[in-house]
Design a protein around this motif. Sequence first.
Motif, PDB file in Angstrom:
ATOM      1  N   LYS B  16       0.848  -1.199   0.000  1.00  0.00           N
ATOM      2  CA  LYS B  16       0.000   0.000   0.000  1.00  0.00           C
ATOM      3  C   LYS B  16       0.883   1.248   0.000  1.00  0.00           C
ATOM      4  O   LYS B  16       0.589   2.228  -0.664  1.00  0.00           O
ATOM      5  CB  LYS B  16      -0.912  -0.034   1.227  1.00  0.00           C
ATOM      6  CG  LYS B  16      -1.749   1.214   1.449  1.00  0.00           C
ATOM      7  CD  LYS B  16      -2.849   1.338   0.430  1.00  0.00           C
ATOM      8  CE  LYS B  16      -3.705   2.577   0.657  1.00  0.00           C
ATOM      9  NZ  LYS B  16      -4.535   2.865  -0.519  1.00  0.00           N
ATOM     10  N   HIS B 177      -7.745 -13.734  -4.789  1.00  0.00           N
ATOM     11  CA  HIS B 177      -7.225 -13.508  -3.441  1.00  0.00           C
ATOM     12  C   HIS B 177      -6.624 -14.790  -2.857  1.00  0.00           C
ATOM     13  O   HIS B 177      -5.552 -14.743  -2.229  1.00  0.00           O
ATOM     14  CB  HIS B 177      -8.327 -12.971  -2.516  1.00  0.00           C
ATOM     15  CG  HIS B 177      -8.566 -11.500  -2.656  1.00  0.00           C
ATOM     16  ND1 HIS B 177      -9.650 -10.970  -3.312  1.00  0.00           N
ATOM     17  CD2 HIS B 177      -7.847 -10.434  -2.233  1.00  0.00           C
ATOM     18  CE1 HIS B 177      -9.589  -9.644  -3.285  1.00  0.00           C
ATOM     19  NE2 HIS B 177      -8.505  -9.284  -2.637  1.00  0.00           N
ATOM     20  N   GLN B 187       0.213  -7.933  -2.429  1.00  0.00           N
ATOM     21  CA  GLN B 187      -0.146  -6.931  -1.416  1.00  0.00           C
ATOM     22  C   GLN B 187      -1.209  -7.462  -0.464  1.00  0.00           C
ATOM     23  O   GLN B 187      -1.193  -7.181   0.716  1.00  0.00           O
ATOM     24  CB  GLN B 187      -0.642  -5.676  -2.134  1.00  0.00           C
ATOM     25  CG  GLN B 187      -0.982  -4.527  -1.230  1.00  0.00           C
ATOM     26  CD  GLN B 187      -1.200  -3.253  -2.023  1.00  0.00           C
ATOM     27  OE1 GLN B 187      -0.639  -3.086  -3.103  1.00  0.00           O
ATOM     28  NE2 GLN B 187      -2.003  -2.355  -1.521  1.00  0.00           N
ATOM     29  N   LYS B 188      -2.163  -8.212  -1.008  1.00  0.00           N
ATOM     30  CA  LYS B 188      -3.288  -8.685  -0.188  1.00  0.00           C
ATOM     31  C   LYS B 188      -3.301 -10.207  -0.207  1.00  0.00           C
ATOM     32  O   LYS B 188      -3.601 -10.810  -1.235  1.00  0.00           O
ATOM     33  CB  LYS B 188      -4.601  -8.145  -0.744  1.00  0.00           C
ATOM     34  CG  LYS B 188      -4.736  -6.630  -0.603  1.00  0.00           C
ATOM     35  CD  LYS B 188      -5.958  -6.137  -1.344  1.00  0.00           C
ATOM     36  CE  LYS B 188      -7.235  -6.600  -0.680  1.00  0.00           C
ATOM     37  NZ  LYS B 188      -8.408  -6.318  -1.535  1.00  0.00           N
ATOM     38  N   ASN B 190      -5.255 -12.708   1.471  1.00  0.00           N
ATOM     39  CA  ASN B 190      -6.398 -12.999   2.338  1.00  0.00           C
ATOM     40  C   ASN B 190      -7.297 -14.052   1.712  1.00  0.00           C
ATOM     41  O   ASN B 190      -7.400 -14.143   0.492  1.00  0.00           O
ATOM     42  CB  ASN B 190      -7.236 -11.724   2.541  1.00  0.00           C
ATOM     43  CG  ASN B 190      -6.425 -10.597   3.140  1.00  0.00           C
ATOM     44  OD1 ASN B 190      -5.713 -10.800   4.123  1.00  0.00           O
ATOM     45  ND2 ASN B 190      -6.503  -9.437   2.543  1.00  0.00           N
ATOM     46  N   ALA B 392      -5.332  -8.861  -6.096  1.00  0.00           N
ATOM     47  CA  ALA B 392      -4.685  -9.256  -4.839  1.00  0.00           C
ATOM     48  C   ALA B 392      -3.203  -8.859  -4.794  1.00  0.00           C
ATOM     49  O   ALA B 392      -2.695  -8.529  -3.725  1.00  0.00           O
ATOM     50  CB  ALA B 392      -4.831 -10.755  -4.639  1.00  0.00           C
TER      51      ALA B 392
END
Lengths: 181, 454
Positions: B16, B177, B187-188, B190, B392
């Motif tokens: 981010k 994701h 970055q993500k 999840n 994601a």
Amino acid sequence: MTEQPLRREETLGGFIVHGIPFPVNTDPEALEFLKKMTPIQIEQGYQITYLHSYGQDSPWFAGLTNRRLLANRDPESGYTYATPRGHDMASGLRTDWIDITDLPARVHAFTVCYFGSQEFLPETPFILALVEFEGVDTLLLTRLMGLDPQKPSLDWIGMSLRPRFLRNSKLKPTDVYFVPA
Amino acid sequence: MRTVYVLSGGVSKFAKTRPDKTFQAIVKEAYDYLLEDLGLDQRTFTRLVDGSVASYFSDHFARQLMAGIMAQDYLGLAPKPGHRVEGGGATGGICFQEAWKSVASGHMDLCVAYGFESMSHVETWKGNEFIALASDVSFDYPVGGFYSGYYAMMVTRHMQEFGTTVEQMAAVSVKNHINAYYNPYAQKRNRYTIEDVRGSPMVAWPLTRLDICVMSDGAAATLLASEEGLRRLEEAGAHIPRPLVKVTGIGRGTDAMRMADRPHLDYETFMHEYASEQERSSDDTRRYYKDLWERGVRYPGVHSFRAGRTAGNMAYRMAGVFDPLNELDFVELHDAYTSSEIQTYEDLGLCRYGEGGPFAVSGKTFMPGPDYGLDLKEPPQCPVNPSGGLIACGHPVGATGLMQAVFALWQLQGSIPRHFNDPTLQVPEARRGLIHSHAGTGTYVTVSILEKEQ
């Protein structure tokens, strides 16, 4: 020739800080430690005013201030653009102006924006729509009013619309918007 | 044109925000990874490389013009030739193809393509404003410039024309994701369910926050080479695994900036100018499309990306691909939105126009390993975005298309387990992959096909 002063003029402003950590002595060990330092972040403002010209599309905006919605038409093929276009994509010819204010219009696609770019955040939620006009080959991006933005539905697609115009023109494409007919 | 190999690549961690480094130093992270994977130090590589192409989208984000040359000099590449390319979200894909051109044409033997974006210097909603300036500032931006809104309008039309559902879109988010859960550069990372996606905040109906990629800071770099460049590197001691990976297809397409201006073409024009060879040769598909047009569908309208179709067809012709679903082993495509992944399945001919929704939940685009928590009817056939995609991994615009190239290279080398420190995302026996880069509402689209040599 006048020599410049040896000192730059000191001015107020800038950033007020209260002690950024730094080694007391710049010995090798301390200098090596600087590689582990957290970054300094500062604010940089940026503001500018542009003198934007609508160029050959200017009559469209003049039309809105006079409650008329204009479009462009290729003189050769009759291909008609709901969003102004000074020259036809295919023929390359200069297009003509036509008035489509009273043409039947419908929702072609839409969304409700609950968030937005910073400039438009205060206006959320707002409804964006692409409008189709009978006999016109391309669409127009606009705002829809008169619908509940908390209850969007695909049923809105195909809905008949009519244009409304701001009384106090801003000379922006939002001077026209559409409501259910 | 000469054969062009992709020999090495690197990515920085996408995040981010990366205040720990300037954009030049983030590029160097990716660049150093590329060098380390080659087994060369910077001095040796600098002596050998002929030039570069730099990729970044927006001068606004960094409030820095000529950022490309600042990266070039930081990497020690000055005074070698270089230039910056820009084409919105497709900037990275364009960069890859410009580097390919430099080598294919004989102008260079070794060309490094690097890209970056630092999007964290402004608040998210200001960032959305910057991105929306990549729409017509006379007619589109002032109406409520917001790219998520533009894509949401496209998908409401797709839903209306073809019956695509929000749950089908959410399945794309779940897939990407969960793939990224195994990708350390993402970055993500999840695990989400369909309910999580639909329950996240609505951004632009029907797209929720989890249907949309995030803004990122990050960089990526990849090295393209001719036979001579390869020889030069190996003479200097570079370790380049065999079989080699080469570029076999390049395609690019464009469309009108204002999606309101896109045409609504008849069946005959579609079949003649846009249908793929596979579609044209199938009686069943011709009948299927005839029925669509009789129901009122027109092409591309705002529901499809003819730039993507043009780019795909061009790349397929060059690479000799007839049946993409069965002849590609994986696809890394530009999923800025779950909806645009579904639209792109159709543009790339992985399924027919109108069938993207059911295709998204068929199972064919999923990886064989992870548990997605979904009832998938069919086995994986051509995983799409095994890396996790933009949704994601993040989307530091200038880096994104090059990130896809790096991940595709690693898939074809079979080196995903080493780079990700986890074998889950290695596509089994990957021989041919496609990377797809896409600029705002489908204005520029690039498709490149990479293959492992036999």
